[in-house]
Design a protein around this motif. Structure first.
Motif: not given
Length: 496
Positions: A380, A382, A414-416, A421, A492
């Motif tokens: 992940i 950003l 946490i999840n994207q 995100t 993101n």
């Protein structure tokens, strides 16, 4: 022989078919037909004419053509045909049956006329007509001599309120109040004398329902089927005429903005008062703890007293860390208030700041407390302000630890997704009383159940301002004595 030469010299494509043979094949074609279609002798002779239709065989005109051939009757049809190279051409086809002495149809003669250019011209006219008809401006066509309307587009009919049939019995004078025929004639006389190509002037139109609206008229002389006509393009300038009203509204809006600014200044003064009160309390307590621990350390000089020294050193570190956070919070508030916060947008791996946040938070853990860290976040990344995102997550994690009891678990999820995100910090702590929840993001506000716990009431306010400035959002669900879950949604890619 003479007949054959005549057929060959014809400019139209001509074919003859044998109606007595299966599938009515072509038995003769002239040079014009072959030149137009591009097919070879063997591709034309002894084949039904359907090879000209390609895959386009669901044409309505073909149905009528087939019926007429089946009945042995003459027929005219305009078809979409295709040359050997695939080029479309429009074929105006005339079919004539030939009968023998017994009245039996033995052949059909087809005369082919390429009308592609005509079809294209018709399509262009239709397209132009459609554009004019769908225009939001009013477009009128009226006769030079009688002044009666000949046509009006949909925009004109919709705005003026009359149907086209009603308008055809009217003249421009009927929709322009406070004018007469002689005055209008005088206005348009310069066009009739051809002194100018077009004229522009402002007037007023009256709708069928009696309402009036200001217009700007663009008028020019034209010709339609050898008949002189006027074409008028009408612009509704209500908004332009309302400029003064808009300006007054703008002034009123600015006045209200100044009032809001004044109220904000008053609010700021109140906040400053609360700030001074907060500083005097929040700084005094940890400073007293630092002083006390410093004095006590000196009383334990021996090696066997190391554990007691470590206790007081930790107390000093905790208090200094707390004071440092308060100062950082105050600096962030000042930057946000004065719009001095300049975000530093870079690419970074989210796992890097999560590891840093957890490392820093572990020294704050109470006995038996654990942080449940997220898995599978190494991929992940950003495009955000790394320090700000780290600060927000740490602030929420710190709160979860601070307001939870010993032997509890604080969970970080946490999840994207494609665009955002989501970070969730969940605890099983004291929660937020329901009546305090609506004010929880207000600066310096603290819920009633945390009055005796160290804190400034600044962190959540700062976090909310930062995440919204970066295009994200923060929300929470909480129940007193059960716990809280804070959710931040981070773009993101920063909204900068």
């Amino acid at each position: 022989m003479l007949r054959t030469e005549a057929l060959q010299s014809a400019s139209n494509g001509i074919i003859i078919t044998d109606a007595l043979k299966y599938d009515n094949p072509v038995i003769y074609f002239n040079a014009a037909f072959q030149q137009l279609t591009g097919y070879t002798d063997t591709e034309i002779l002894n084949h039904n004419c359907r090879f000209l239709h390609g895959k386009d065989r669901n044409q309505t005109a073909l149905i009528s053509l087939k019926k007429s051939i089946k009945k042995g009757e003459s027929c005219q049809a305009t078809l979409r045909n295709y040359k050997k190279d695939g080029t479309l051409f429009w074929n105006d086809l005339y079919i004539f049956p030939i009968t023998n002495d017994k009245g039996t149809v033995t052949n059909f003669i087809g005369i082919q006329n390429d009308v592609t250019l005509r079809k294209k011209a018709e399509a262009e006219r239709h397209h132009l007509t459609k554009i004019l008809d769908e225009s939001l401006n009013e477009i009128y066509v009226f006769d030079v001599k009688t002044l009666k309307f000949l046509n009006a587009n949909f925009g004109a009919q919709k705005n003026i309120g009359y149907t086209l049939e009603e308008l055809k019995s009217m003249t421009p004078i009927d929709i322009i109040p406070n004018t007469n025929k002689s005055e209008f004639r005088k206005t348009i006389d310069v066009l009739l004398k051809k002194n100018v190509e077009k004229i522009e002037f402002e007037s007023e139109h009256q709708r069928k329902d009696g309402t009036k609206y200001p217009v700007e008229i663009h008028l020019q002389l034209s010709n339609l089927n050898e008949k002189d006509i006027f074409i008028a393009i009408i612009l509704d300038i209500t908004e332009r005429k309302n400029y003064t009203t808009k300006l007054e509204n703008k002034v009123e809006e600015r006045t209200q903005q100044l009032k809001k600014a004044l109220n904000k200044e008053k609010e700021l003064n109140n906040l400053k008062t609360r700030f001074l009160s907060l500083v005097s309390h929040e700084f005094k307590t940890p400073l007293s703890g630092i002083l006390t621990s410093s004095l006590l350390i000196s009383k334990y000089p021996l090696t066997k007293h190391q554990e007691k020294r470590d206790f007081h050193l930790k107390t000093i570190m905790d208090k200094v860390y707390f004071l440092n956070n308060i100062i950082n919070d105050f600096l962030s508030v000042e930057k946000l208030e004065t719009s001095k916060e300049n975000y530093q947008i870079t690419h970074f791996q989210l796992s890097d700041i999560i590891n840093e946040v957890i490392y820093n938070a572990e020294i704050l853990l109470k006995d038996g407390q654990q942080i449940k860290a997220p898995n599978n976040i190494d991929e992940i990344s950003l495009y955000q302000d790394e320090k700000i995102i780290q600060s927000i997550i740490f602030n929420l994690l710190h709160n979860a630890i601070k307001y939870s009891s010993e032997d509890s678990i604080v969970e970080l999820c946490i999840n994207q997704g494609i665009e955002f995100t989501t970070v969730k910090i969940k605890d099983n702590g004291i929660g937020i009383p329901e009546k305090d929840q609506e004010n929880i993001f207000d600066r310096y506000f603290r819920a009633k159940n945390v009055i005796n716990i160290q804190g400034t009431g600044i962190g959540l306010n700062i976090s909310k301002n930062h995440i919204e400035n970066l295009g994200g959002s923060i929300s929470f669900k909480s129940e007193e004595h059960v716990g809280s879950t804070f959710t931040i949604i981070i773009p993101n890619k920063a909204n900068q």
